[in-house]
Write an enzyme that holds these catalytic residues in place. Structure first.
Site, PDB file in Angstrom:
ATOM      1  N   SER A  12       3.217  50.409  23.414  1.00  0.00           N
ATOM      2  CA  SER A  12       4.312  50.090  24.497  1.00  0.00           C
ATOM      3  C   SER A  12       5.569  49.370  23.998  1.00  0.00           C
ATOM      4  CB  SER A  12       3.467  49.379  25.630  1.00  0.00           C
ATOM      5  OG  SER A  12       2.890  50.429  26.404  1.00  0.00           O
ATOM      6  N   ILE A  13       5.684  49.047  22.839  1.00  0.00           N
ATOM      7  CA  ILE A  13       6.857  48.549  22.414  1.00  0.00           C
ATOM      8  C   ILE A  13       7.969  49.298  22.594  1.00  0.00           C
ATOM      9  CG2 ILE A  13       7.952  47.493  20.226  1.00  0.00           C
ATOM     10  CD1 ILE A  13       5.424  46.403  19.593  1.00  0.00           C
TER      11      ILE A  13
END
Length: 489
Positions: A104-105
């Site tokens: 999710s970065i």
């Protein structure tokens, strides 16, 4: 794709934690203890030694095969080390150049792309989704800003008992969105915060419609290349990347290779693969105004406000919270076999990046950033763990017992109010036990004060499980002295 921190609320329960799709496990020993493999440091020997010791403690306690960490102060490299193995079966060591899935970065890249397109006059983040995707679920009810900030209320496409089987196979955008089509919103848009990969998947489609390019093409041309990121790819490229880390997780207490989320499923919500060096190039480019204007960088790192619960502790693609009382802006990431963290502490002008090839929860990636920060600023860490005055030993003992019941999933109802008991026994207790059990037994239960809200007396604690592993936990006690509500952060 799945963060370690966030916020969602369920009736009598207030939780600040990410939605969990992974298997939960925690081992106290490793077949191969991760030792430092390669690194560079501009720290004094004593501080570097303490960081190494704490990192190895976290890796051993969580059963993590390998990790890479990097610390930058004022943009300059302060500390970098690789630990353990990127491939356990082949006994190949992790190195600072090893590729990891960053999960999710990826969302901050998607958010920056949307803001770029707004700067180009091609969209408005306050426009309804229907302006760009008229046939999308609830398109006329939610705005792009709400998608960016996880305040849309859209249901999660990665929920459900078949989520893993779905996620590991190639899927079309229509098949992904079909998983939420017809479902009601979880809440009125803008009223609450709940982490939603669905929102970021839809933002990927908006980028394609507005730009006329595929999502991957747009990200590479307009974000990766301007940032000088020559070592960032997608999950679809993993087979040709070397050295690429192998992802692992624990099943039944045993460390096993984890299945891979298919690139078409992770996509704009979490499909990037990178190195710590390349991710720092992104951090520098974003902060330096090379990707979006400074005003939009600031907007990404400014928490939105919900109508029902105030601050969401999330901006646009970035969490906004505190550690040891210090502001923190960043994001964590996770897939079935990886957990990562990219955290910035503005008061210290400090950046900590941690990649691991362990997909378990509690997430080793964020734990590593916590132990490193604590060792660099031990006075702040000590102050954060200082107990408040006025603790009632009997009340604390009762709260410890209540937490143990929640953690073990064996709630007998004697300590809890009727409404909360019913919810715990109806399935919430099992869910919490799955989330909290892997933390292991607390090593410290620190009283942080009493407050009065909503007709209840709240007793707050910092629960410590080991280096880098803490929870802020509150017990809301009713007039009968029973726990009627709990909160977790």
């Amino acid at each position: 794709m799945l963060p370690a921190r966030g916020q969602f609320r369920i009736m009598d329960l207030v939780i600040r934690s990410g939605p969990c799709m992974r298997r939960f496990a925690l081992l106290l020993s490793l077949t191969m203890l991760p030792l430092a493999q390669a690194g560079a440091t501009n720290l004094d020997t004593a501080t570097a030694g303490r960081i190494d010791a704490d990192v190895n403690t976290v890796l051993a306690r969580t059963g993590t095969p390998g990790a890479v960490v990097a610390v930058y102060r004022k943009g300059e490299l302060l500390y970098r080390h690789a630990y353990g193995v990127r491939d356990r079966e082949a006994r190949l060591p992790a190195t600072p150049d090893t590729w990891f899935e960053i999960g999710s970065i990826t969302k901050q890249f998607t958010a920056a792309a949307i803001l770029q397109l707004q700067e180009a006059g091609k969209l408005s983040i306050d426009a309804p989704l229907a302006t760009y995707l008229p046939d999308a679920p609830h398109a006329g009810e939610v705005t792009l800003r709400q998608l960016l900030s996880h305040t849309s209320g859209l249901p999660e496409y990665l929920d459900g008992p078949d989520a893993e089987a779905f996620a590991i196979k190639p899927q079309t955008p229509a098949a992904v969105l079909a998983r939420v089509a017809g479902k009601p919103l979880d809440f009125k848009p803008g009223s609450r915060w709940s982490y939603s990969n669905t929102g970021y998947f839809l933002l990927g489609r908006v980028i394609e419609v507005v730009s006329g390019q595929t999502y991957d093409q747009y990200i590479r041309e307009h974000l990766l290349e301007p940032a000088g990121m020559r070592h960032t790819y997608t999950m679809a490229d993993e087979g040709r990347l070397s050295p690429m880390a192998v992802g692992y997780r624990h099943e039944g207490g045993q460390l096993q290779r984890a299945p891979a989320i298919h690139d078409s499923v992770g996509w704009s919500a979490g499909n990037l693969v990178s190195t710590i060096g390349d991710l720092q190039r992104w951090n520098d480019a974003l902060a330096g105004g090379k990707i979006v204007r400074p005003a939009h960088v600031a907007l990404m790192g400014t928490s939105v406000t919900t109508t029902e619960h105030g601050s969401a502790d999330y901006g646009l693609g970035l969490f906004v919270d505190k550690v040891d009382g210090q502001p923190r802006i960043g994001h964590t990431g996770g897939s079935f076999g990886f957990t990562t963290a990219n955290e910035y502490f503005p008061r210290q002008d400090l950046r900590i990046i941690a990649f691991t090839n362990n997909g378990d929860n509690p997430e080793p990636g964020e734990m590593l950033t916590r132990v490193i920060f604590d060792q660099l600023y031990p006075a702040l860490a000590a102050a954060a763990k200082r107990p408040a005055a006025g603790a009632d030993p009997a009340a604390t003992a009762s709260d410890k017992a209540a937490f143990a019941q929640i953690q073990n999933g064996k709630v007998d109802g004697a300590r809890f109010g009727a409404r909360l008991t019913a919810k715990l026994q109806a399935g919430l207790g099992k869910r919490l036990a799955g989330q909290l059990g892997p933390f292991g037994a607390p090593t410290d239960f620190i009283y942080k004060g009493t407050r009065h809200e909503n007709g209840m007396t709240w007793r707050d604690y910092l629960i410590v499980f080991g280096p880098g592993s803490t929870l802020k936990f509150g017990f809301g006690v009713d007039a009968d002295g029973k726990v009627a509500s709990i909160s977790m952060n």
